[in-house]
Design a protein around this motif. Structure first.
Motif, PDB file in Angstrom:
ATOM      1  N   ASP A   1       0.851  -1.188   0.000  1.00 51.06           N
ATOM      2  CA  ASP A   1       0.000   0.000   0.000  1.00 51.06           C
ATOM      3  C   ASP A   1       0.890   1.243   0.000  1.00 51.06           C
ATOM      4  O   ASP A   1       1.022   1.955   0.998  1.00 51.06           O
ATOM      5  CB  ASP A   1      -0.925  -0.018   1.222  1.00 51.06           C
ATOM      6  CG  ASP A   1      -2.023   1.029   1.124  1.00 51.06           C
ATOM      7  OD1 ASP A   1      -1.940   1.916   0.244  1.00 51.06           O
ATOM      8  OD2 ASP A   1      -2.964   0.960   1.942  1.00 51.06           O
ATOM      9  N   PHE A   2       1.517   1.481  -1.146  1.00 53.42           N
ATOM     10  CA  PHE A   2       2.522   2.535  -1.261  1.00 53.42           C
ATOM     11  C   PHE A   2       1.965   3.951  -1.104  1.00 53.42           C
ATOM     12  O   PHE A   2       2.646   4.800  -0.535  1.00 53.42           O
ATOM     13  CB  PHE A   2       3.301   2.367  -2.560  1.00 53.42           C
ATOM     14  CG  PHE A   2       3.875   0.977  -2.695  1.00 53.42           C
ATOM     15  CD1 PHE A   2       4.673   0.438  -1.689  1.00 53.42           C
ATOM     16  CD2 PHE A   2       3.583   0.192  -3.792  1.00 53.42           C
ATOM     17  CE1 PHE A   2       5.187  -0.846  -1.787  1.00 53.42           C
ATOM     18  CE2 PHE A   2       4.100  -1.101  -3.902  1.00 53.42           C
ATOM     19  CZ  PHE A   2       4.901  -1.624  -2.908  1.00 53.42           C
TER      20      PHE A   2
ATOM     21  N   ALA B   1       6.009  11.517  -5.256  1.00 57.00           N
ATOM     22  CA  ALA B   1       7.184  10.913  -5.900  1.00 57.00           C
ATOM     23  C   ALA B   1       7.600   9.640  -5.158  1.00 57.00           C
ATOM     24  O   ALA B   1       7.995   8.646  -5.788  1.00 57.00           O
ATOM     25  CB  ALA B   1       8.331  11.912  -5.948  1.00 57.00           C
ATOM     26  N   ILE B   2       7.489   9.654  -3.837  1.00 53.77           N
ATOM     27  CA  ILE B   2       7.839   8.467  -3.044  1.00 53.77           C
ATOM     28  C   ILE B   2       6.884   7.320  -3.364  1.00 53.77           C
ATOM     29  O   ILE B   2       7.311   6.191  -3.581  1.00 53.77           O
ATOM     30  CB  ILE B   2       7.849   8.803  -1.539  1.00 53.77           C
ATOM     31  CG1 ILE B   2       9.042   9.726  -1.230  1.00 53.77           C
ATOM     32  CG2 ILE B   2       7.893   7.531  -0.693  1.00 53.77           C
ATOM     33  CD1 ILE B   2       9.013  10.349   0.142  1.00 53.77           C
ATOM     34  N   ALA B   3       5.592   7.587  -3.428  1.00 52.15           N
ATOM     35  CA  ALA B   3       4.612   6.540  -3.768  1.00 52.15           C
ATOM     36  C   ALA B   3       4.905   5.957  -5.144  1.00 52.15           C
ATOM     37  O   ALA B   3       4.870   4.735  -5.327  1.00 52.15           O
ATOM     38  CB  ALA B   3       3.194   7.097  -3.712  1.00 52.15           C
ATOM     39  N   ASN B   4       5.202   6.814  -6.115  1.00 52.73           N
ATOM     40  CA  ASN B   4       5.513   6.334  -7.464  1.00 52.73           C
ATOM     41  C   ASN B   4       6.771   5.478  -7.473  1.00 52.73           C
ATOM     42  O   ASN B   4       6.821   4.430  -8.120  1.00 52.73           O
ATOM     43  CB  ASN B   4       5.663   7.508  -8.428  1.00 52.73           C
ATOM     44  CG  ASN B   4       4.349   8.196  -8.708  1.00 52.73           C
ATOM     45  OD1 ASN B   4       3.274   7.616  -8.561  1.00 52.73           O
ATOM     46  ND2 ASN B   4       4.417   9.463  -9.086  1.00 52.73           N
ATOM     47  N   TYR B   5       7.791   5.924  -6.760  1.00 53.08           N
ATOM     48  CA  TYR B   5       9.041   5.169  -6.691  1.00 53.08           C
ATOM     49  C   TYR B   5       8.794   3.792  -6.064  1.00 53.08           C
ATOM     50  O   TYR B   5       9.235   2.767  -6.592  1.00 53.08           O
ATOM     51  CB  TYR B   5      10.086   5.939  -5.881  1.00 53.08           C
ATOM     52  CG  TYR B   5      11.334   5.127  -5.660  1.00 53.08           C
ATOM     53  CD1 TYR B   5      12.327   5.063  -6.638  1.00 53.08           C
ATOM     54  CD2 TYR B   5      11.512   4.396  -4.487  1.00 53.08           C
ATOM     55  CE1 TYR B   5      13.456   4.295  -6.445  1.00 53.08           C
ATOM     56  CE2 TYR B   5      12.643   3.625  -4.290  1.00 53.08           C
ATOM     57  CZ  TYR B   5      13.609   3.573  -5.272  1.00 53.08           C
ATOM     58  OH  TYR B   5      14.736   2.800  -5.094  1.00 53.08           O
ATOM     59  N   LEU B   6       8.089   3.768  -4.940  1.00 52.25           N
ATOM     60  CA  LEU B   6       7.836   2.501  -4.260  1.00 52.25           C
ATOM     61  C   LEU B   6       7.023   1.553  -5.135  1.00 52.25           C
ATOM     62  O   LEU B   6       7.266   0.344  -5.151  1.00 52.25           O
ATOM     63  CB  LEU B   6       7.127   2.744  -2.929  1.00 52.25           C
ATOM     64  CG  LEU B   6       7.960   3.449  -1.858  1.00 52.25           C
ATOM     65  CD1 LEU B   6       7.088   3.782  -0.647  1.00 52.25           C
ATOM     66  CD2 LEU B   6       9.168   2.632  -1.455  1.00 52.25           C
ATOM     67  N   GLN B   7       6.072   2.086  -5.872  1.00 53.86           N
ATOM     68  CA  GLN B   7       5.268   1.253  -6.776  1.00 53.86           C
ATOM     69  C   GLN B   7       6.144   0.551  -7.803  1.00 53.86           C
ATOM     70  O   GLN B   7       5.918  -0.601  -8.151  1.00 53.86           O
ATOM     71  CB  GLN B   7       4.202   2.106  -7.479  1.00 53.86           C
ATOM     72  CG  GLN B   7       3.294   1.328  -8.387  1.00 53.86           C
ATOM     73  CD  GLN B   7       2.451   0.283  -7.661  1.00 53.86           C
ATOM     74  OE1 GLN B   7       1.945   0.522  -6.576  1.00 53.86           O
ATOM     75  NE2 GLN B   7       2.317  -0.884  -8.243  1.00 53.86           N
ATOM     76  N   GLN B   8       7.170   1.242  -8.265  1.00 48.72           N
ATOM     77  CA  GLN B   8       8.073   0.664  -9.269  1.00 48.72           C
ATOM     78  C   GLN B   8       9.118  -0.259  -8.660  1.00 48.72           C
ATOM     79  O   GLN B   8       9.477  -1.272  -9.253  1.00 48.72           O
ATOM     80  CB  GLN B   8       8.787   1.779 -10.027  1.00 48.72           C
ATOM     81  CG  GLN B   8       7.889   2.606 -10.899  1.00 48.72           C
ATOM     82  CD  GLN B   8       8.628   3.776 -11.534  1.00 48.72           C
ATOM     83  OE1 GLN B   8       9.841   3.890 -11.445  1.00 48.72           O
ATOM     84  NE2 GLN B   8       7.887   4.653 -12.178  1.00 48.72           N
TER      85      GLN B   8
ATOM     86  N   ALA C   1       9.458  -1.382  -5.050  1.00 52.07           N
ATOM     87  CA  ALA C   1       9.304  -2.132  -3.795  1.00 52.07           C
ATOM     88  C   ALA C   1       8.258  -3.235  -3.856  1.00 52.07           C
ATOM     89  O   ALA C   1       7.992  -3.881  -2.841  1.00 52.07           O
ATOM     90  CB  ALA C   1       8.976  -1.162  -2.659  1.00 52.07           C
ATOM     91  N   ARG C   2       7.669  -3.457  -5.007  1.00 49.86           N
ATOM     92  CA  ARG C   2       6.653  -4.512  -5.100  1.00 49.86           C
ATOM     93  C   ARG C   2       7.257  -5.858  -4.728  1.00 49.86           C
ATOM     94  O   ARG C   2       8.373  -6.170  -5.091  1.00 49.86           O
ATOM     95  CB  ARG C   2       6.070  -4.577  -6.508  1.00 49.86           C
ATOM     96  CG  ARG C   2       5.102  -3.440  -6.778  1.00 49.86           C
ATOM     97  CD  ARG C   2       4.519  -3.486  -8.160  1.00 49.86           C
ATOM     98  NE  ARG C   2       5.526  -2.925  -9.058  1.00 49.86           N
ATOM     99  CZ  ARG C   2       5.832  -3.407 -10.240  1.00 49.86           C
ATOM    100  NH1 ARG C   2       5.212  -4.440 -10.717  1.00 49.86           N
ATOM    101  NH2 ARG C   2       6.761  -2.843 -10.977  1.00 49.86           N
ATOM    102  N   GLU C   3       6.505  -6.627  -3.984  1.00 47.65           N
ATOM    103  CA  GLU C   3       6.860  -7.986  -3.582  1.00 47.65           C
ATOM    104  C   GLU C   3       8.056  -8.060  -2.650  1.00 47.65           C
ATOM    105  O   GLU C   3       8.637  -9.124  -2.468  1.00 47.65           O
ATOM    106  CB  GLU C   3       7.051  -8.883  -4.807  1.00 47.65           C
ATOM    107  CG  GLU C   3       5.778  -9.004  -5.627  1.00 47.65           C
ATOM    108  CD  GLU C   3       5.890  -9.969  -6.774  1.00 47.65           C
ATOM    109  OE1 GLU C   3       6.717 -10.897  -6.697  1.00 47.65           O
ATOM    110  OE2 GLU C   3       5.152  -9.800  -7.744  1.00 47.65           O
ATOM    111  N   MET C   4       8.434  -6.942  -2.041  1.00 47.15           N
ATOM    112  CA  MET C   4       9.470  -6.970  -1.017  1.00 47.15           C
ATOM    113  C   MET C   4       8.812  -7.227   0.333  1.00 47.15           C
ATOM    114  O   MET C   4       7.703  -6.772   0.582  1.00 47.15           O
ATOM    115  CB  MET C   4      10.209  -5.635  -0.942  1.00 47.15           C
ATOM    116  CG  MET C   4      11.159  -5.399  -2.053  1.00 47.15           C
ATOM    117  SD  MET C   4      12.073  -3.865  -1.711  1.00 47.15           S
ATOM    118  CE  MET C   4      13.112  -3.825  -3.156  1.00 47.15           C
TER     119      MET C   4
END
Length: 133
Positions: free
Chosen positions: A29-30, A56-63, A65-68
């Motif tokens: 849930d970025f 910008a942080i939400a966009n970065y995490l979406q790209q 941090a998925r499946e971490m």
């Protein structure tokens, strides 16, 4: 991502906002993770330029941090000269390809918003090189 049968490591973190950071990241849930940052908050990932601002942080995490799965294992808190809270968290990050030891250095303002999170890989040069293969 953590399913209903998996839980965040049971370390009882002192600061609720930091607990929430790990919970929301592990759920993927970025946008909620990004809301924990101050309007000018910064995420400093390893080997990359700082990411500033919740959107910008939400966009970065979406790209990135998925499946971490992030597992905090230890915590050290102190108050900075400016009165902010600094938390040093050590733990592990599991990805689909590898698991690595990590340190997170959080700075929280007086409103308990995240001013910054610096993410440091705690690995030897040999370990880092082997991750690239």
């Amino acid at each position: 991502m953590i399913g209903s049968s998996q839980k965040l490591n049971p370390l009882n973190l002192t600061e609720p906002v930091i607990t929430r950071y790990f919970e929301t990241l592990n759920k993927g849930d970025f946008p909620e993770t990004a809301k924990l940052f101050a309007i000018d908050g910064v995420l400093q990932p390893p080997f990359e330029s700082p990411i500033s601002g919740p959107e910008a942080i939400a966009n970065y995490l979406q790209q990135e941090a998925r499946e971490m799965i992030l597992s905090p294992l230890s915590e050290a808190l102190e108050t900075t000269e400016t009165g902010h809270t600094q938390a040093r968290i050590k733990g592990k990050v599991k990805t689909t390809l590898f698991t690595v030891n990590v340190a997170w250095i959080f700075i929280l303002n007086n409103q308990k918003e995240i001013i910054s999170v610096e993410v440091k890989l705690l690995a030897s040069l040999e370990e880092l090189v082997s991750l690239r293969r």
